[in-house]
Design a protein around this motif. Structure first.
Motif, PDB file in Angstrom:
ATOM      1  N   PHE A  56      -3.450  46.174  24.886  1.00 16.09           N
ATOM      2  CA  PHE A  56      -3.269  47.359  24.889  1.00 16.09           C
ATOM      3  C   PHE A  56      -1.850  47.976  25.009  1.00 16.09           C
ATOM      4  O   PHE A  56      -1.231  49.149  24.707  1.00 16.09           O
ATOM      5  CB  PHE A  56      -3.865  48.140  25.863  1.00 16.09           C
ATOM      6  N   ARG A  63      -1.936  43.314  18.581  1.00 14.09           N
ATOM      7  CA  ARG A  63      -3.022  44.127  19.397  1.00 14.09           C
ATOM      8  C   ARG A  63      -4.289  43.928  19.174  1.00 14.09           C
ATOM      9  O   ARG A  63      -5.021  43.279  20.270  1.00 14.09           O
ATOM     10  CB  ARG A  63      -2.957  45.728  19.359  1.00 14.09           C
ATOM     11  N   ILE A  67      -6.761  42.024  22.308  1.00 11.86           N
ATOM     12  CA  ILE A  67      -7.939  42.412  22.712  1.00 11.86           C
ATOM     13  C   ILE A  67      -9.217  41.420  22.460  1.00 11.86           C
ATOM     14  O   ILE A  67      -9.765  41.392  23.383  1.00 11.86           O
ATOM     15  CB  ILE A  67      -7.857  43.773  22.016  1.00 11.86           C
TER      16      ILE A  67
END
Length: 180
Positions: A56, A63, A67
């Protein structure tokens, strides 16, 4: 060769640690197995949380991967605590493959050192024991995870003895050739 001869004492400490771990595993097999599974679960869970948080905070290019990796780590950690038996079996296979790979590498190192030191067979025997241990785990995985802990304990003691013997051989080699 100078690097290994100057750090003979690291081989000695590694051997002593291996023997200590082996005896603890034999004395407390159920606790050893529980601790291995619990530590793995905690590691996966905490690592997943940190990767998710990093995901994040990073830019768009990394990203998504962070994640996804974080979520996977969290799920593996949770699954470890929900299904410790399956995790134990998975750890059994990881230990088996680790033992085989490190054993083969020790055998190769022993063969390469045969022209440099005497009694390189100690490293080769330690590697062979590691390979045999890994193969036995793959052949009989259902024989019980507590027996794995016993095998790990016995392996650790035997491997530690081989490491200590190698450490003293390397130390004596250093003295013979007059290295610092």
């Amino acid at each position: 060769m100078g690097d290994i001869t100057r750090s003979w004492w690291l081989l000695l400490l590694r051997g002593l640690a291996s023997i200590l771990f082996g005896f603890l595993a034999l004395i407390w097999p159920a606790i050893t197995l529980f601790v291995l599974v619990t530590v793995f679960g905690a590691y996966a869970l905490v690592g997943g949380v940190f990767e998710l948080l990093a995901g994040f905070r990073h830019g768009a290019e990394s990203r998504a991967w962070l994640i996804i990796s974080g979520i996977f780590g969290i799920l593996v950690g949770i699954a470890t605590f929900i299904w410790p038996g399956i995790t134990s079996l998975a750890l059994l296979f990881i230990v088996a493959f680790w033992a085989i790979v490190t054993g083969v590498l020790e055998i190769v190192a022993g063969i390469r050192l045969r022209k440099t030191i005497d009694n390189e067979w100690m490293l080769i025997i330690g590697g062979a024991l590691s390979v045999i241990f890994g193969i036995l785990l793959l052949v009989w995985p259902v024989s019980g995870l507590l027996s794995l802990v016993w095998l790990v304990g016995i392996f650790a003691i035997l491997h530690g003895v081989a490491e200590i013997a190698l450490a003293f051989r390397v130390k004596n080699f250093t003295r013979r050739v007059g290295m610092p």
